[in-house]
Design a protein around this motif. Structure first.
Motif, PDB file in Angstrom:
ATOM      1  N   PRO A  65       0.805  -1.227   0.000  1.00 25.58           N
ATOM      2  CA  PRO A  65       0.000   0.000   0.000  1.00 25.58           C
ATOM      3  C   PRO A  65       0.838   1.277   0.000  1.00 25.58           C
ATOM      4  O   PRO A  65       0.393   2.310  -0.499  1.00 25.58           O
ATOM      5  CB  PRO A  65      -0.834  -0.121   1.282  1.00 25.58           C
ATOM      6  CG  PRO A  65      -0.881  -1.581   1.572  1.00 25.58           C
ATOM      7  CD  PRO A  65       0.428  -2.124   1.106  1.00 25.58           C
ATOM      8  N   VAL A  66       2.040   1.215   0.533  1.00 20.55           N
ATOM      9  CA  VAL A  66       2.894   2.397   0.531  1.00 20.55           C
ATOM     10  C   VAL A  66       3.292   2.760  -0.896  1.00 20.55           C
ATOM     11  O   VAL A  66       3.312   3.931  -1.280  1.00 20.55           O
ATOM     12  CB  VAL A  66       4.137   2.177   1.421  1.00 20.55           C
ATOM     13  CG1 VAL A  66       5.091   3.359   1.319  1.00 20.55           C
ATOM     14  CG2 VAL A  66       3.719   1.960   2.866  1.00 20.55           C
ATOM     15  N   PHE A  67       3.598   1.745  -1.699  1.00 23.75           N
ATOM     16  CA  PHE A  67       3.935   1.991  -3.102  1.00 23.75           C
ATOM     17  C   PHE A  67       2.713   2.528  -3.846  1.00 23.75           C
ATOM     18  O   PHE A  67       2.805   3.494  -4.605  1.00 23.75           O
ATOM     19  CB  PHE A  67       4.432   0.698  -3.743  1.00 23.75           C
ATOM     20  CG  PHE A  67       4.883   0.865  -5.166  1.00 23.75           C
ATOM     21  CD1 PHE A  67       6.134   1.376  -5.468  1.00 23.75           C
ATOM     22  CD2 PHE A  67       4.053   0.497  -6.205  1.00 23.75           C
ATOM     23  CE1 PHE A  67       6.546   1.531  -6.785  1.00 23.75           C
ATOM     24  CE2 PHE A  67       4.446   0.645  -7.531  1.00 23.75           C
ATOM     25  CZ  PHE A  67       5.705   1.163  -7.816  1.00 23.75           C
ATOM     26  N   SER A  68       1.560   1.906  -3.636  1.00 21.88           N
ATOM     27  CA  SER A  68       0.329   2.373  -4.277  1.00 21.88           C
ATOM     28  C   SER A  68       0.054   3.823  -3.906  1.00 21.88           C
ATOM     29  O   SER A  68      -0.299   4.646  -4.754  1.00 21.88           O
ATOM     30  CB  SER A  68      -0.861   1.502  -3.864  1.00 21.88           C
ATOM     31  OG  SER A  68      -0.668   0.161  -4.229  1.00 21.88           O
ATOM     32  N   HIS A  69       0.212   4.128  -2.630  1.00 20.26           N
ATOM     33  CA  HIS A  69      -0.048   5.494  -2.164  1.00 20.26           C
ATOM     34  C   HIS A  69       0.929   6.472  -2.804  1.00 20.26           C
ATOM     35  O   HIS A  69       0.558   7.606  -3.156  1.00 20.26           O
ATOM     36  CB  HIS A  69       0.054   5.567  -0.647  1.00 20.26           C
ATOM     37  CG  HIS A  69      -0.115   6.955  -0.098  1.00 20.26           C
ATOM     38  ND1 HIS A  69      -1.335   7.590  -0.052  1.00 20.26           N
ATOM     39  CD2 HIS A  69       0.799   7.841   0.395  1.00 20.26           C
ATOM     40  CE1 HIS A  69      -1.174   8.808   0.455  1.00 20.26           C
ATOM     41  NE2 HIS A  69       0.109   8.987   0.724  1.00 20.26           N
ATOM     42  N   ARG A  70       2.175   6.064  -2.945  1.00 19.80           N
ATOM     43  CA  ARG A  70       3.174   6.949  -3.543  1.00 19.80           C
ATOM     44  C   ARG A  70       2.806   7.292  -4.981  1.00 19.80           C
ATOM     45  O   ARG A  70       2.859   8.463  -5.388  1.00 19.80           O
ATOM     46  CB  ARG A  70       4.546   6.269  -3.485  1.00 19.80           C
ATOM     47  CG  ARG A  70       5.681   7.046  -4.161  1.00 19.80           C
ATOM     48  CD  ARG A  70       5.898   8.384  -3.510  1.00 19.80           C
ATOM     49  NE  ARG A  70       7.121   9.015  -3.998  1.00 19.80           N
ATOM     50  CZ  ARG A  70       7.390  10.305  -3.880  1.00 19.80           C
ATOM     51  NH1 ARG A  70       6.530  11.107  -3.291  1.00 19.80           N
ATOM     52  NH2 ARG A  70       8.522  10.815  -4.336  1.00 19.80           N
ATOM     53  N   VAL A  71       2.436   6.290  -5.765  1.00 15.77           N
ATOM     54  CA  VAL A  71       2.041   6.535  -7.155  1.00 15.77           C
ATOM     55  C   VAL A  71       0.809   7.428  -7.202  1.00 15.77           C
ATOM     56  O   VAL A  71       0.729   8.374  -7.998  1.00 15.77           O
ATOM     57  CB  VAL A  71       1.796   5.198  -7.881  1.00 15.77           C
ATOM     58  CG1 VAL A  71       1.238   5.439  -9.278  1.00 15.77           C
ATOM     59  CG2 VAL A  71       3.096   4.397  -7.967  1.00 15.77           C
TER      60      VAL A  71
END
Length: 307
Positions: free
Chosen positions: A210-216
């Motif tokens: 989710p951290v990667f998803s949130h970053r994008v």
């Protein structure tokens, strides 16, 4: 084979990988629906003209993400069209209404996608228009799976394995476009606009950190785009099949509203294409090096980069 004029010099294999000069990022990019080389026999068997067949194509999506190799990540693209064969389906998601004899017992003939005519070999394109004049030979359908589907997935699997081995993690970005409006099933209001410029799909957190998803999400929102998560597109077969978060393999689907860059009737690029491509290039540049930190094995490296 009918190849669009601007691609005549480059379309050779059924699929191809554009490799970086040096692999320095754990990102892998896939463009499974941007293929535009239409086999002559397929066109001859179709009841539709080329322009109508192309309505299911993710026009120029591979071009939008073309900067991926410049930032150390491979880009895999299909050169065959989605209307001919869809690699974002199970390998044998087969529609009994399409073939001249029943599919084999191991085929999935009852999925919702098959029911809608959108199996591994589609029966219809946009707005439910039948692709073929008659049923097609089952043997031909199975041959397409062997010649087109399996090589694409073998290559994608190899790219994910290579990336995970080198970096300790692999982040697959599955690249798509979406129509600007969706059918409602209501005859009084048959279509409604999609109120997003970009939809990020991570299967509600199941397919990607989710951290990667949130970053994008945050980066695209910061560029001024209306970004939605998982609705109306949470991710298809590729998103589900290649995500194994317990093994640090993540998949994020990105759907781009075609109205941002394309005349959806004529399928010609609009002036907004250049700006959109520049923004996608900037996105890739921002997540590729941060992603590389995620593969170093240092606890928290990715999260520090993402925050």
């Amino acid at each position: 084979m009918h190849v669009l004029a601007d691609d005549a010099g480059r379309v050779r294999p059924h699929c191809e990988t554009i490799e970086p000069e040096r692999l320095i990022s754990p990102l892998v990019f896939s463009s499974p629906h941007s293929g535009r080389a239409y086999p002559a026999a397929f066109l001859a068997a179709s009841a539709l003209d080329l322009e109508t067949l192309r309505s299911s194509e993710d026009v120029a999506v591979d071009d939008l993400f073309a900067a991926a190799p410049l930032h150390g990540a491979p880009l895999l693209r299909a050169n065959f069209p989605r209307a001919f064969l869809d690699v974002n389906r199970e390998p044998y998601e087969l529609d009994p209404k399409l073939f001249d004899q029943p599919p084999p017992a191991y085929a999935n003939t009852r999925s919702l996608r098959v029911a809608g005519g959108l199996g591994t070999l589609a029966r219809v394109v946009a707005e439910g228009r039948a692709i073929y004049r008659d049923r097609i030979p089952l043997a031909e359908g199975l041959a397409r799976i062997e010649a087109f589907y399996k090589p694409y997935h073998a290559r994608l699997e190899a790219l994910m394995n290579r990336t995970a081995q080198q970096f300790g993690a692999a982040y697959l970005i599955d690249c798509h476009s979406m129509p600007s409006r969706m059918p409602t099933g209501d005859s009084r209001r048959p279509y409604e606009p999609i109120n997003a410029d970009i939809v990020i799909g991570d299967r509600y957190g199941a397919s990607c950190d989710p951290v990667f998803s949130h970053r994008v999400h945050a980066l695209l929102s910061g560029m001024g785009y209306r970004v939605a998560r998982n609705k109306p597109y949470a991710g298809g077969f590729i998103t589900e099949n290649y995500a194994v978060r317990s093994r640090n393999r993540h998949v994020l689907q990105i759907e781009i509203n075609r109205a941002l860059y394309l005349d959806e009737k004529t399928l010609t690029l609009r002036p907004g294409f250049a700006g959109l491509k520049a923004d996608i290039t900037r996105l890739i540049a921002q997540i590729a090096p941060a992603g590389a930190q995620a593969g170093t094995g240092r606890d928290g490296a990715w999260r520090q980069a993402a925050e």
